[in-house]
Design a protein around this motif. Structure first.
Motif, short mmCIF file in Angstrom:
data_model
loop_
_atom_site.label_atom_id
_atom_site.label_comp_id
_atom_site.label_asym_id
_atom_site.label_seq_id
_atom_site.Cartn_x
_atom_site.Cartn_y
_atom_site.Cartn_z
N LEU A 95 9.11 27.42 60.18
CA LEU A 95 7.80 27.13 59.60
C LEU A 95 7.80 27.50 58.12
CD1 LEU A 95 4.73 26.43 60.24
CD2 LEU A 95 4.38 28.90 60.34
N GLU B 170 4.61 23.78 66.51
CA GLU B 170 6.04 23.81 66.82
C GLU B 170 6.40 22.63 67.74
OE1 GLU B 170 7.45 27.29 68.92
OE2 GLU B 170 9.54 26.76 68.56
N LYS C 126 5.70 21.48 60.37
CA LYS C 126 6.36 22.70 59.91
C LYS C 126 5.80 23.28 58.62
CE LYS C 126 10.57 22.58 62.43
NZ LYS C 126 11.98 22.79 62.43
N LEU D 227 -0.23 27.34 66.32
CA LEU D 227 1.20 27.39 65.95
C LEU D 227 2.08 26.83 67.08
CD1 LEU D 227 1.32 30.82 64.08
CD2 LEU D 227 1.49 28.54 63.07
N GLU D 228 1.70 27.11 68.32
CA GLU D 228 2.47 26.55 69.45
C GLU D 228 2.48 25.03 69.39
OE1 GLU D 228 1.83 29.92 72.97
OE2 GLU D 228 0.50 28.19 72.87
N TRP E 44 11.50 29.35 63.86
CA TRP E 44 11.61 27.88 63.99
C TRP E 44 11.38 27.12 62.70
CZ3 TRP E 44 6.71 25.44 63.57
CH2 TRP E 44 5.60 26.23 63.84
N SER F 69 7.33 33.04 62.66
CA SER F 69 7.55 31.62 62.98
C SER F 69 8.50 31.00 61.96
CB SER F 69 6.22 30.86 62.99
OG SER F 69 5.38 31.39 63.98
N ARG F 70 8.40 31.46 60.72
CA ARG F 70 9.36 30.96 59.71
C ARG F 70 10.78 31.32 60.14
NH1 ARG F 70 8.93 34.12 54.30
NH2 ARG F 70 9.70 35.70 55.72
N MET G 163 2.55 36.57 62.10
CA MET G 163 2.95 35.47 62.97
C MET G 163 3.59 34.34 62.16
SD MET G 163 -0.30 35.55 65.62
CE MET G 163 -0.67 33.91 65.28
N LEU G 164 3.07 34.10 60.97
CA LEU G 164 3.63 33.04 60.12
C LEU G 164 5.06 33.40 59.70
CD1 LEU G 164 0.55 32.22 57.82
CD2 LEU G 164 1.27 31.06 59.90
#
Ligand code: UFG
Length: 325
Positions: free
Chosen positions: A160, A104, A109, A100-101, A158, A154-155, A150-151
């Protein structure tokens, strides 16, 4: 689309990669081949033989302008996760953090994530719907649940977009792709090996569960139908969907039902013995996939137990030693 498939040398990942290639997509497979097979990576894929924790390998994959990731790379054996929890957390959770890092950093995305019914643990009612409480009974299921969190984070952080597909018990084969694990721990390939004469007998892990015949109840879904759902999930993100979806056949069978079905399909007798329960096994799992049908327009065409077993048996007979590498 330009796509990256992590774990594309594994059982489900390679079959999805094959379907993507056939659909005209440009596919990069990233796989360290720790549990998968180089020979399973479909022709036509660019293959980076590396770990998802390797930043250079991720840069190589994403530098080519990847638009979305399909993330399968993970350890996935429930009983193994009970014995080696930290190894599972390191690979499944730690690996996904690295992935994921890099996504990003490179502005990738979209992700379709290979999640599992194991996130639910021991459900209070059947069939299971996506809004049911998640309380995993083993470290594997926990690792998948953490990644789903985490998903979501992240959404929010940033932008995702994700579709997390919670598979029930995958089985079956598609053309030249089938199931080959070392060691094999999954029920259908093991029972088929007994039918084919490659094993003398197998052990049923517990017959004292609260199920119709005392053996564990599972929902078996054909790997081809899973592959179709992944392709539909990519389109669903085009239409603004992000979220989790169950993928099952919505029909449950006990271990003894599977034995009887294998005997019917193969015409061979299957010898077994009853053993102790296997740590981490939930007694019963059964999907409601209505939400996936509604959101994705998903229709299962191959997920009768007979078709799953028939296709898996055919592959096993043609590949008695599995993949060559
Ligand atoms: N089983 C036996 N004997 C065996 C092997 C399996 O009795 O030799 C039983 C298990 O106890 C279980 C059932 O058969 O009740 C199915 O076991 P599998 O090992 O085939 O699959 P699991 O249900 O443990 O797990 C699979 C995937 C997981 C996923 C889960 C979701 O491997 O990654 O389905 O339902 F999380």
């Amino acid at each position: 689309m330009k796509l990256c498939v992590t774990g594309g040398a594994g059982y489900i990942g390679s079959i999805v990669a094959q379907a993507l290639i056939e659909g005209g997509h440009e596919v990069t497979v990233l796989d360290n081949v720790s549990t998968g097979h180089a020979a399973a990576v479909p022709d036509g894929c660019r293959f980076i033989r590396s770990d998802i924790r390797d930043a250079d390998a991720l840069a190589k994959a994403f530098g080519a302008g990847v638009e979305a990731v399909l993330h399968f790379a993970a350890f996935s054996v429930v009983s193994d996760s009970v014995n080696r929890p930290l190894v599972y957390f390191d690979n499944n959770i730690g690996g996904t953090i690295h992935l994921l890092e890099s996504m990003e950093r490179f502005g990738v995305k979209r992700i379709v994530f290979s999640s599992s019914a194991a996130v639910y643990g021991e459900p209070e009612k059947l069939p299971i719907v996506e809004t049911d409480f998640c309380k995993p009974s083993n470290p594997y299921g926990f690792s998948k649940l953490v990644v789903e969190q985490m998903l979501r984070a992240s959404r929010d952080a940033w932008g995702l977009e994700f579709v997390s597909l919670r598979y029930f018990n995958a089985g079956g084969s598609v053309a030249d792709h089938g199931e080959h694990h070392e060691p094999e721990t999954h029920l259908i390939p093991i029972v088929l090996d007994v039918a084919a004469g490659y094993r003398e007998k197998f052990t049923i892990f517990g017959d004292d569960y609260d199920t119709p015949d005392g053996t564990c109840l599972r929902d078996y879904i054909h790997v081809y139908d899973l592959a179709v759902a992944h392709i539909l999930a990519l389109s669903a993100m085009d239409h603004g969907f992000s979220g989790v979806l169950n993928l099952g056949s919505d029909r449950a069978f006990t271990v003894l039902d599977v034995v009887k079905a294998v005997e019917r399909v193969t015409g061979k007798k299957v010898r077994y013995e009853i053993g102790a329960r296997r740590p981490g096994d939930p007694p019963a799992l059964l999907a409601s996939s209505k939400e996936a049908e509604r959101v994705l327009g998903w229709k299962k065409t191959r997920s009768s137990l007979e078709e799953i077993i028939r296709s898996a048996y055919e592959w096993r007979l043609r590949h008695p030693k599995g993949y060559p590498s």
